[in-house]
Every structure is written in structure tokens, then in C-alpha cells.
Write an enzyme that holds these catalytic residues in place. Structure first.
Site, PDB file in Angstrom:
ATOM      1  N   ASP A 111       0.794  -1.239   0.000  1.00 41.68           N
ATOM      2  CA  ASP A 111       0.000   0.000   0.000  1.00 41.68           C
ATOM      3  C   ASP A 111       0.824   1.285   0.000  1.00 41.68           C
ATOM      4  OD1 ASP A 111       0.819   0.231   2.710  1.00 41.68           O
ATOM      5  OD2 ASP A 111      -1.012  -0.735   3.444  1.00 41.68           O
ATOM      6  N   HIS A 126       6.882  -7.655  -1.066  1.00 47.91           N
ATOM      7  CA  HIS A 126       5.812  -8.087  -1.983  1.00 47.91           C
ATOM      8  C   HIS A 126       5.499  -7.028  -3.043  1.00 47.91           C
ATOM      9  CE1 HIS A 126       4.099 -11.385   0.936  1.00 47.91           C
ATOM     10  NE2 HIS A 126       5.223 -11.734   0.339  1.00 47.91           N
ATOM     11  N   CYS A 134       5.744  -3.369 -17.261  1.00 48.11           N
ATOM     12  CA  CYS A 134       5.272  -3.750 -18.590  1.00 48.11           C
ATOM     13  C   CYS A 134       5.497  -5.254 -18.801  1.00 48.11           C
ATOM     14  CB  CYS A 134       6.010  -2.950 -19.670  1.00 48.11           C
ATOM     15  SG  CYS A 134       5.501  -3.443 -21.331  1.00 48.11           S
TER      16      CYS A 134
END
Ligand code: OAD
Length: 247
Positions: A111, A126, A134
């Protein structure tokens, strides 16, 4: 030594004393530290994985099958997180970093709230929801857009973008994991905050620290599978407990 029988005050006093003596401190955080900001956790009664299946939203197979659905999930999370603020626990960890000689914050959260709060030596094992990668040219970039659109495309090559987060079945960035493991091995004190402790390899870090002689304390609303192997579990909200540890 798992001292659940100590009073809350004794527990706080013990962890504070250990922090004051420590040269190297590692804090490992999970979704629970952002819960008081209003970001849903993954497990538990109202966790994200109670409402949605991880296999539909957070795996490479799910993205290959239905990238629109996966992007809808991440756009929802972007929008939600853009509206919330870091909380007392995030802020107290910034103070802790300024107080101890060596400090590493390892977070499973994507977050970005630790960085927003001002934490510096931060390892986001993570990934980060505000970065995109991309799928064609592999370029990683920061994009703070609240809504990335239905199927966002790379500005360089036109390839489909994906969130730069680690999904189930994917490997963590080896360099980041090595840094986290080195920090865990070298620390005198580790705090394990708001994680269910069941997602590996991160869930192995407390045992790694403990095996090298660190004092490892957990702060969580409930006991976890990690609890029996740690020195101490302080039951409570991160936003209530962490500020007391650094006061
Ligand atoms: P979980 O949702 O599995 O666990 C959240 C933990 O926070 C639980 O143990 C709660 O008891 C605790 N908790 C909730 N509110 C709290 C509060 N206010 N103060 C302290 N503790 C609180 O989240 P994680 O352990 O972070 O992975 O999950 C690990 C990984 O699984 C995530 O990084 C994500 C997820 O699927 C990926 O996406 C790869």
C-alpha cells in the site's frame, strides 16, 4: 520463552528495554498495521480473501485469463488507499527508525503507507501497488493514478502493464529477500507486527532472527502460528501498542 502470562505493562517495559539496548532492529509488518487506516486485511472475518478468491485476482494465471478483472481489483485498491492516511503505528515506526542505531523495516504490504509516513530503510518484499511493470519490455515505473483504466498500456512499447506486486506462485525479488534475511540474521530485536505469519518465505524471517539469538516480539490482535516460537506476543492493536514501545 513465550510470556503470555506477563501483564501488558510488563510486556511493554520488557520490549522497550530491549529496544533501548539494541544496535540493530528489524520490524516486519503485514496487513494488520494498515487495518486502522481503513485498508482491509487479507484474512480474518472481513478479509479480502473472505470475499474474493486469491486465485481469481492475485495469480499470474488470473491475470493471463482476465486482466480486466485483475485491474479492476487493483484500481479498487488504489482508489481506497489513495483516500486513507497512515496511522499511529506507521508514524511510531518512523520515530523508532530515528532513535535506534540500525533499523530495517520489512513489509509485506504493497500500500505504500510506510513510505508515505516517512520510513526510510524500507524493504517492500511483496512489491508496491503504485508501481507498474510492462509485461512486454519489463520496464518498471511509478504511476500514482487512482484509476489506471481498464487495460493500461506501457508508454514506451504499448505492452500491457501489470501491478508491480508479487502474486501467489511468483518468486520474490531475490535481492530484496536477501537484504531482508541479512537484516533478520543481524538484528538484536525484531518486532513482528500485524501479520498472520503464514505466507512464506517472509514468515520464516522471525525464526531466522530467533535462531541467531535476537529477541523477537509480536504485536497482533490474536496469536498466530508464529507465536509459540517467539519471545513475546503483545495482544492489541498496532496503533495502540507501537507508540507505547517507542515513547
Ligand atoms: P493477513 O490478512 O493474513 O493477516 C493480518 C494480521 O493482522 C492478522 O494476524 C490479524 O490478526 C492482524 N491484525 C488485524 N488488525 C490488526 C491491528 N489493528 N493491529 C495489529 N494486528 C492486526 O495479512 P498478511 O499477514 O500481511 O501477499 O498477509 C501476508 C500476505 O498474504 C500478503 O502480503 C499478501 C496476502 O495474500 C501477497 O499478495 C503475495
Amino acid at each position: 520463552m513465550h510470556q503470555v502470562t506477563m501483564s501488558r505493562e510488563e510486556q511493554i517495559g520488557l520490549v522497550k528495554a530491549r529496544l533501548q539496548q539494541a544496535q540493530e532492529v528489524v520490524v516486519l509488518t503485514g496487513a494488520g498495521i494498515s487495518a486502522e487506516s481503513g485498508v482491509p486485511t487479507f484474512r480474518g472475518d472481513d478479509g479480502i480473501w473472505q470475499h474474493y478468491r486469491a486465485t481469481d485476482l492475485a495469480t499470474p494465471e488470473a491475470f493471463a485469463r482476465d486482466p480486466e478483472l485483475v485491474w479492476a481489483f487493483y484500481n479498487w485498491r488504489r482508489e481506497l488507499i489513495s483516500r486513507v492516511e497512515e496511522n499511529r503505528a506507521h508514524r511510531a515506526l518512523v520515530v523508532l527508525e530515528q532513535t535506534v542505531p540500525g533499523f530495517t523495516l520489512v513489509t509485506q504490504n504493497v500500500d505504500g503507507l510506510h513510505r508515505r509516513a516517512g520510513s526510510k530503510n524500507l524493504i517492500e518484499v511483496h512489491g508496491n501497488l503504485w508501481r507498474v511493470q510492462c509485461t512486454e519490455c519489463a520496464r518498471i515505473s511509478v504511476d500514482m493514478s487512482v484509476d489506471m483504466g481498464v487495460l493500461p498500456k506501457c508508454k514506451d512499447c504499448g505492452g500491457l502493464l501489470r501491478p508491480d506486486v508479487v502474486w501467489f506462485g511468483e518468486s520474490l525479488d531475490g535481492r530484496l529477500l536477501n537484504r531482508a534475511e541479512d537484516a533478520a540474521r543481524a538484528c538484536d530485536v525484531m518486532l513482528v507486527v500485524g501479520t498472520s505469519g503464514i505466507v512464506y518465505p517472509v514468515a520464516f524471517l522471525p525464526a531466522l532472527a530467533k535462531g541467531k539469538g535476537a529477541f523477537v516480539a509480536e504485536i497482533n490482535m490474536e496469536e498466530t502460528p508464529l507465536s509459540p516460537g517467539l519471545d513475546l506476543t503483545i495482544l492489541g492493536k498496532a496503533g495502540d501498542v507501537i507508540p507505547l514501545l517507542v515513547a
